[in-house]
Design an enzyme around this catalytic site. Sequence first.
Site, PDB file in Angstrom:
ATOM      1  N   LYS A  66     -80.885  23.292  22.970  1.00  0.00           N
ATOM      2  CA  LYS A  66     -80.446  22.025  22.377  1.00  0.00           C
ATOM      3  C   LYS A  66     -79.954  22.217  20.945  1.00  0.00           C
ATOM      4  O   LYS A  66     -80.268  21.447  20.045  1.00  0.00           O
ATOM      5  CB  LYS A  66     -81.590  21.004  22.410  1.00  0.00           C
ATOM      6  CG  LYS A  66     -82.062  20.683  23.822  1.00  0.00           C
ATOM      7  CD  LYS A  66     -83.134  19.625  23.823  1.00  0.00           C
ATOM      8  CE  LYS A  66     -83.625  19.317  25.215  1.00  0.00           C
ATOM      9  NZ  LYS A  66     -82.625  18.779  26.102  1.00  0.00           N
ATOM     10  N   CYS A  67     -79.156  23.251  20.748  1.00  0.00           N
ATOM     11  CA  CYS A  67     -78.674  23.633  19.422  1.00  0.00           C
ATOM     12  C   CYS A  67     -77.150  23.513  19.405  1.00  0.00           C
ATOM     13  O   CYS A  67     -76.495  23.647  20.439  1.00  0.00           O
ATOM     14  CB  CYS A  67     -79.103  25.080  19.145  1.00  0.00           C
ATOM     15  SG  CYS A  67     -78.485  25.792  17.615  1.00  0.00           S
ATOM     16  N   GLY A  68     -76.585  23.276  18.227  1.00  0.00           N
ATOM     17  CA  GLY A  68     -75.134  23.264  18.103  1.00  0.00           C
ATOM     18  C   GLY A  68     -74.515  24.603  18.466  1.00  0.00           C
ATOM     19  O   GLY A  68     -73.325  24.683  18.795  1.00  0.00           O
ATOM     20  N   THR A  70     -75.682  26.483  20.997  1.00  0.00           N
ATOM     21  CA  THR A  70     -75.995  26.769  22.393  1.00  0.00           C
ATOM     22  C   THR A  70     -74.783  27.228  23.209  1.00  0.00           C
ATOM     23  O   THR A  70     -74.939  28.084  24.090  1.00  0.00           O
ATOM     24  CB  THR A  70     -76.682  25.545  23.057  1.00  0.00           C
ATOM     25  OG1 THR A  70     -77.908  25.290  22.351  1.00  0.00           O
ATOM     26  CG2 THR A  70     -76.996  25.778  24.518  1.00  0.00           C
TER      27      THR A  70
END
Length: 195
Positions: A66-68, A70
């Site tokens: 759930k990371c930018g 990803t």
Amino acid sequence: MSSFSDLSSFAVCLVVAVLLAGTVSVEAGEKSAPALDFTLKSLDGKDVDLTAYKGKVVMIVNVASKCGLTPQYEQLQDLHEKYSGQGLAILGFPCNQFKGQEPGTDAEIRKFCTANYGVEFDMFSKIEVNGDGAAGLYKYLKSVPTSPKGTGEISWNFEKFVLDRSGNVVARFQPRTRPDDPAVVSLIESKLSEQ
């Protein structure tokens, strides 16, 4: 005459001792590099002895769902598809230490990676990469002087370490450096060409 002979024998013994000492240290170094001296759990819960990767060029990445950053899973999978047959192994280590961006269970992480990015490279059970609870592998990786980024704590998700075929850490790349960045690809290709 006998003193010259004794001195000559001593010199020969000294040279042999130095040569043997060098041989012993080389052989000890060939057993395994410290980065591969760890056993960690796969996403499926099986113990994986990292010495199994000796002889491969290895990229170690702490990942999150759930990371930018990803979408880097896609570039990692592309590298896997292009270079795994030549000896590249990508190892993904999920970590929830950066703003809780990897909250899922191992099963949920597996499902997410497969469904969204078709991940086929090796994924491991969730670990910590910083602090007292950091996995031994990461404690070691963070201590090795590398470039372009040096020693110290992991700054965010998707920080990358590259190991040569002997298991030596040869580079560390910032999270925002994409896996398909020309500098990363060039390094991988260079290390793959070494036998």
